[in-house]
Design a protein around this motif. Sequence first.
Motif, PDB file in Angstrom:
ATOM      1  N   ALA A  68       0.832  -1.208   0.000  1.00 47.15           N
ATOM      2  CA  ALA A  68       0.000   0.000   0.000  1.00 47.15           C
ATOM      3  C   ALA A  68       0.865   1.255   0.000  1.00 47.15           C
ATOM      4  O   ALA A  68       0.534   2.249  -0.656  1.00 47.15           O
ATOM      5  CB  ALA A  68      -0.939  -0.011   1.211  1.00 47.15           C
ATOM      6  N   CYS A  69       1.983   1.205   0.717  1.00 49.23           N
ATOM      7  CA  CYS A  69       2.904   2.353   0.727  1.00 49.23           C
ATOM      8  C   CYS A  69       3.470   2.589  -0.663  1.00 49.23           C
ATOM      9  O   CYS A  69       3.665   3.736  -1.078  1.00 49.23           O
ATOM     10  CB  CYS A  69       4.031   2.118   1.733  1.00 49.23           C
ATOM     11  SG  CYS A  69       3.496   2.162   3.451  1.00 49.23           S
ATOM     12  N   SER A  70       3.711   1.521  -1.384  1.00 46.72           N
ATOM     13  CA  SER A  70       4.214   1.640  -2.752  1.00 46.72           C
ATOM     14  C   SER A  70       3.167   2.317  -3.642  1.00 46.72           C
ATOM     15  O   SER A  70       3.487   3.236  -4.397  1.00 46.72           O
ATOM     16  CB  SER A  70       4.566   0.253  -3.295  1.00 46.72           C
ATOM     17  OG  SER A  70       4.999   0.330  -4.622  1.00 46.72           O
ATOM     18  N   VAL A  71       1.933   1.884  -3.533  1.00 48.97           N
ATOM     19  CA  VAL A  71       0.849   2.452  -4.349  1.00 48.97           C
ATOM     20  C   VAL A  71       0.621   3.918  -4.018  1.00 48.97           C
ATOM     21  O   VAL A  71       0.424   4.745  -4.913  1.00 48.97           O
ATOM     22  CB  VAL A  71      -0.455   1.647  -4.144  1.00 48.97           C
ATOM     23  CG1 VAL A  71      -1.650   2.356  -4.756  1.00 48.97           C
ATOM     24  CG2 VAL A  71      -0.312   0.244  -4.715  1.00 48.97           C
ATOM     25  N   HIS A  72       0.674   4.256  -2.733  1.00 47.85           N
ATOM     26  CA  HIS A  72       0.325   5.608  -2.294  1.00 47.85           C
ATOM     27  C   HIS A  72       1.544   6.512  -2.062  1.00 47.85           C
ATOM     28  O   HIS A  72       1.387   7.659  -1.643  1.00 47.85           O
ATOM     29  CB  HIS A  72      -0.537   5.542  -1.027  1.00 47.85           C
ATOM     30  CG  HIS A  72      -1.857   4.881  -1.268  1.00 47.85           C
ATOM     31  ND1 HIS A  72      -2.892   5.489  -1.941  1.00 47.85           N
ATOM     32  CD2 HIS A  72      -2.304   3.632  -0.948  1.00 47.85           C
ATOM     33  CE1 HIS A  72      -3.915   4.662  -2.025  1.00 47.85           C
ATOM     34  NE2 HIS A  72      -3.588   3.533  -1.422  1.00 47.85           N
ATOM     35  N   GLY A  73       2.755   6.007  -2.326  1.00 50.34           N
ATOM     36  CA  GLY A  73       3.953   6.835  -2.255  1.00 50.34           C
ATOM     37  C   GLY A  73       4.354   7.272  -0.856  1.00 50.34           C
ATOM     38  O   GLY A  73       4.944   8.338  -0.688  1.00 50.34           O
ATOM     39  N   ASP A  74       4.085   6.452   0.139  1.00 51.41           N
ATOM     40  CA  ASP A  74       4.447   6.784   1.520  1.00 51.41           C
ATOM     41  C   ASP A  74       5.806   6.154   1.844  1.00 51.41           C
ATOM     42  O   ASP A  74       5.887   5.010   2.290  1.00 51.41           O
ATOM     43  CB  ASP A  74       3.371   6.282   2.479  1.00 51.41           C
ATOM     44  CG  ASP A  74       3.545   6.800   3.898  1.00 51.41           C
ATOM     45  OD1 ASP A  74       4.694   7.091   4.299  1.00 51.41           O
ATOM     46  OD2 ASP A  74       2.534   6.903   4.613  1.00 51.41           O
ATOM     47  N   VAL A  75       6.856   6.912   1.612  1.00 49.23           N
ATOM     48  CA  VAL A  75       8.218   6.396   1.730  1.00 49.23           C
ATOM     49  C   VAL A  75       8.566   6.008   3.167  1.00 49.23           C
ATOM     50  O   VAL A  75       9.025   4.887   3.421  1.00 49.23           O
ATOM     51  CB  VAL A  75       9.248   7.423   1.193  1.00 49.23           C
ATOM     52  CG1 VAL A  75      10.670   6.915   1.370  1.00 49.23           C
ATOM     53  CG2 VAL A  75       8.970   7.749  -0.270  1.00 49.23           C
ATOM     54  N   GLU A  76       8.370   6.917   4.101  1.00 47.50           N
ATOM     55  CA  GLU A  76       8.825   6.657   5.477  1.00 47.50           C
ATOM     56  C   GLU A  76       8.090   5.479   6.111  1.00 47.50           C
ATOM     57  O   GLU A  76       8.695   4.645   6.783  1.00 47.50           O
ATOM     58  CB  GLU A  76       8.691   7.915   6.329  1.00 47.50           C
ATOM     59  CG  GLU A  76       9.526   9.092   5.825  1.00 47.50           C
ATOM     60  CD  GLU A  76      10.967   8.726   5.442  1.00 47.50           C
ATOM     61  OE1 GLU A  76      11.626   8.000   6.206  1.00 47.50           O
ATOM     62  OE2 GLU A  76      11.421   9.160   4.364  1.00 47.50           O
ATOM     63  N   ARG A  77       6.800   5.394   5.896  1.00 51.29           N
ATOM     64  CA  ARG A  77       6.036   4.259   6.430  1.00 51.29           C
ATOM     65  C   ARG A  77       6.473   2.972   5.730  1.00 51.29           C
ATOM     66  O   ARG A  77       6.549   1.904   6.336  1.00 51.29           O
ATOM     67  CB  ARG A  77       4.534   4.497   6.256  1.00 51.29           C
ATOM     68  CG  ARG A  77       3.674   3.532   7.065  1.00 51.29           C
ATOM     69  CD  ARG A  77       2.181   3.796   6.844  1.00 51.29           C
ATOM     70  NE  ARG A  77       1.815   5.197   6.812  1.00 51.29           N
ATOM     71  CZ  ARG A  77       1.483   5.914   7.871  1.00 51.29           C
ATOM     72  NH1 ARG A  77       1.480   5.355   9.068  1.00 51.29           N
ATOM     73  NH2 ARG A  77       1.148   7.193   7.756  1.00 51.29           N
ATOM     74  N   GLY A  78       6.764   3.079   4.446  1.00 52.28           N
ATOM     75  CA  GLY A  78       7.256   1.923   3.693  1.00 52.28           C
ATOM     76  C   GLY A  78       8.574   1.402   4.239  1.00 52.28           C
ATOM     77  O   GLY A  78       8.790   0.191   4.328  1.00 52.28           O
ATOM     78  N   VAL A  79       9.445   2.315   4.626  1.00 49.83           N
ATOM     79  CA  VAL A  79      10.726   1.924   5.220  1.00 49.83           C
ATOM     80  C   VAL A  79      10.487   1.165   6.533  1.00 49.83           C
ATOM     81  O   VAL A  79      11.104   0.124   6.790  1.00 49.83           O
ATOM     82  CB  VAL A  79      11.633   3.152   5.453  1.00 49.83           C
ATOM     83  CG1 VAL A  79      12.860   2.791   6.273  1.00 49.83           C
ATOM     84  CG2 VAL A  79      12.040   3.768   4.114  1.00 49.83           C
ATOM     85  N   ARG A  80       9.579   1.668   7.345  1.00 50.18           N
ATOM     86  CA  ARG A  80       9.264   0.993   8.620  1.00 50.18           C
ATOM     87  C   ARG A  80       8.714  -0.409   8.371  1.00 50.18           C
ATOM     88  O   ARG A  80       9.106  -1.375   9.022  1.00 50.18           O
ATOM     89  CB  ARG A  80       8.259   1.811   9.439  1.00 50.18           C
ATOM     90  CG  ARG A  80       8.830   3.046  10.078  1.00 50.18           C
ATOM     91  CD  ARG A  80       7.928   3.618  11.159  1.00 50.18           C
ATOM     92  NE  ARG A  80       6.589   3.949  10.716  1.00 50.18           N
ATOM     93  CZ  ARG A  80       6.223   5.115  10.185  1.00 50.18           C
ATOM     94  NH1 ARG A  80       7.140   6.068  10.004  1.00 50.18           N
ATOM     95  NH2 ARG A  80       4.980   5.349   9.825  1.00 50.18           N
TER      96      ARG A  80
END
Length: 191
Positions: free
Chosen positions: A87-99
């Motif tokens: 979902a982070c990939s789809v919505h471009g949420d880098v920091e949450r994606g890293v976590r």
Amino acid sequence: MQLEGVKPNEITFINILSGCSHAGLLDDGRRYFASMAMDYGLTPTVKHYLCMIDLLGRAGHLDEAEDLINNMPLEPDAGAWMSLLGACSVHGDVERGVRAAQHIFDLDPKNDASFVLLSNIYSAAGRWDDAAKVRNEMDYREVKKKRGHSCIEVKKTVHEFIVGDVSHPQQEEIYAELQMLIKQMEEAGYV
């Protein structure tokens, strides 16, 4: 089901929640998830939580999805974090994606998809150095990206198809049929 007097079980709710997720029915999914325990006395399993995480993630409610993972009464597995990472990939949420990726690296260090998704998230954000670091970390850990594949069973024989593989004995007929289907979809306006 209710009109017929049939009580839904855990599997019924997995299907309902998955359907809500794919149809974008966020409020309905929330209501059904709550209904499991309140109306039917069913305790949600990890699979039910995964459906809810997917539902929230697809709807762009990434903060709520992460909160659900962190506060669910069961130990979140790599699948929960993978759903959030996707979902982070789809919505471009880098920091949450890293976590999310860090949790996956801890739980399933050889999970190639988590490295690829995180690298893609960095690339989409123009963070090329970070993307390269993730790819280098894959090499360092000797994690290899698996090629996509699918399987079908026809007349009790399982056929496996791997991206780029043309070794199936019926390859010519399969590709001819595929071309015919593509043409029909184009004519119908789907492609």
